[in-house]
Design a protein around this motif. Sequence first.
Motif, PDB file in Angstrom:
ATOM      1  N   LEU A 180       0.764  -1.164   0.011  1.00 31.04           N
ATOM      2  CA  LEU A 180      -0.162  -0.039  -0.010  1.00 31.04           C
ATOM      3  C   LEU A 180       1.041   1.131   0.067  1.00 31.04           C
ATOM      4  CD1 LEU A 180      -2.908   1.564   0.229  1.00 31.04           C
ATOM      5  CD2 LEU A 180      -2.619   1.196   2.541  1.00 31.04           C
ATOM      6  N   THR A 181       2.170   1.365   0.562  1.00 25.68           N
ATOM      7  CA  THR A 181       2.969   2.403   0.920  1.00 25.68           C
ATOM      8  C   THR A 181       3.438   2.653  -0.633  1.00 25.68           C
ATOM      9  OG1 THR A 181       3.455   1.957   3.202  1.00 25.68           O
ATOM     10  CG2 THR A 181       5.030   2.941   1.772  1.00 25.68           C
ATOM     11  N   ARG A 182       3.961   1.469  -1.258  1.00 26.71           N
ATOM     12  CA  ARG A 182       4.529   1.817  -2.391  1.00 26.71           C
ATOM     13  C   ARG A 182       3.498   2.177  -3.472  1.00 26.71           C
ATOM     14  NH1 ARG A 182       7.939  -2.672  -0.780  1.00 26.71           N
ATOM     15  NH2 ARG A 182       6.067  -4.137  -1.224  1.00 26.71           N
ATOM     16  N   ALA A 183       2.232   1.888  -3.359  1.00 24.63           N
ATOM     17  CA  ALA A 183       1.143   2.180  -4.426  1.00 24.63           C
ATOM     18  C   ALA A 183       1.041   3.535  -3.981  1.00 24.63           C
ATOM     19  CB  ALA A 183      -0.079   1.183  -4.026  1.00 24.63           C
ATOM     20  N   ARG A 184       0.703   4.094  -3.051  1.00 29.09           N
ATOM     21  CA  ARG A 184       0.109   5.600  -2.864  1.00 29.09           C
ATOM     22  C   ARG A 184       1.399   6.433  -2.571  1.00 29.09           C
ATOM     23  NH1 ARG A 184      -2.940   4.758   2.882  1.00 29.09           N
ATOM     24  NH2 ARG A 184      -1.079   4.340   4.298  1.00 29.09           N
ATOM     25  N   GLY A 185       2.714   6.053  -2.037  1.00 32.69           N
ATOM     26  CA  GLY A 185       3.847   7.014  -2.331  1.00 32.69           C
ATOM     27  C   GLY A 185       4.029   7.222  -0.791  1.00 32.69           C
ATOM     28  N   TRP A 186       3.423   6.985   0.271  1.00 32.39           N
ATOM     29  CA  TRP A 186       3.500   7.525   1.471  1.00 32.39           C
ATOM     30  C   TRP A 186       3.065   6.403   2.671  1.00 32.39           C
ATOM     31  CZ3 TRP A 186      -1.087   7.901   4.477  1.00 32.39           C
ATOM     32  CH2 TRP A 186      -2.133   8.072   3.630  1.00 32.39           C
ATOM     33  N   ALA A 187       3.705   6.611   3.802  1.00 31.61           N
ATOM     34  CA  ALA A 187       3.181   5.681   4.921  1.00 31.61           C
ATOM     35  C   ALA A 187       2.594   6.390   6.005  1.00 31.61           C
ATOM     36  CB  ALA A 187       4.455   4.990   5.346  1.00 31.61           C
ATOM     37  N   ALA A 188       1.759   5.497   6.933  1.00 35.33           N
ATOM     38  CA  ALA A 188       1.067   6.295   8.030  1.00 35.33           C
ATOM     39  C   ALA A 188       1.498   5.539   9.481  1.00 35.33           C
ATOM     40  CB  ALA A 188      -0.073   6.187   7.949  1.00 35.33           C
ATOM     41  N   ASP A 189       1.448   6.323  10.450  1.00 32.73           N
ATOM     42  CA  ASP A 189       1.511   5.498  11.469  1.00 32.73           C
ATOM     43  C   ASP A 189       0.518   6.107  12.660  1.00 32.73           C
ATOM     44  OD1 ASP A 189       2.079   4.589  14.252  1.00 32.73           O
ATOM     45  OD2 ASP A 189       4.076   5.555  14.152  1.00 32.73           O
ATOM     46  N   VAL A 190      -0.657   5.511  12.872  1.00 26.95           N
ATOM     47  CA  VAL A 190      -1.618   6.224  13.701  1.00 26.95           C
ATOM     48  C   VAL A 190      -1.780   5.579  15.074  1.00 26.95           C
ATOM     49  CG1 VAL A 190      -4.052   6.826  13.789  1.00 26.95           C
ATOM     50  CG2 VAL A 190      -3.153   6.957  11.533  1.00 26.95           C
TER      51      VAL A 190
END
Length: 254
Positions: A180-190
């Motif tokens: 998912l990170t590679r597909a959208r170009g960013w990562a989250a940590d919630v």
Amino acid sequence: MAKNIQSLERAAAMLRLLAGGERRLGLSDIASSLGLAKGTAHGILRTLQAEGFVEQDPASGRYQLGAELLRLGNSYLDVHELRARALVWTDDLARSSGESVHLGVLHQHGVLVIHHVFRPDDSRQVLEVGAMQPLHSTALGKVLSAYDPVAHSEAVEVERKAFTPRTVTSLDDFEELLDLTRARGWAADVEETWEGVASVAAPIHDRRRMPVGAVAITGAVERVCERGELRSELVAAVRECARAVSRDLGAGRF
């Protein structure tokens, strides 16, 4: 106090000797300068040569520093260049987002914070430069794991500790997050690493289009998220910052 390893001390002294003075030195010069027997000096030189730290000129038999030291030196300089190129952009990001900004690189088995811009308010904050963050749960770590094969190996080959009930620990779920990170170009940590804290990060690339680090916005969940999702304007801002630093490093447009 533990004793230093003599052979390593001698090897280090040899490298320093070759780094200064004449460009190339013979075995006798090296041995006499360091007060070593020729056989001892030759054994250390052969080991350093096998590792690429020292090279021997075929014609003269003299020794000089090898290319592997240059590569290691460039890795060190790359981190400092990354920080230097990111200073203005990360300051702007903190100002526009109202949140703290972290710049991180892969180091050993985690993320090393090499630059930290405080949230632009009067609150008491602690400088986190030099702090280590986990690869599998933080936004910085996920970005590096998604884009850097070495970071990916580090993250999947170790036990992924649960810091909060939201931390993803199973390998399959973690790999899905990286996809998912590679597909959208960013990562989250919630709230996956710290309760009440959310973060969004994007990758930084160099002139070779290789991932060299990541930049992240971090703040309280109630400020960074809206209705359970990361605020879209913060995601856009951190991605633009990452692109700007990448361009300054010679990566061109992404």
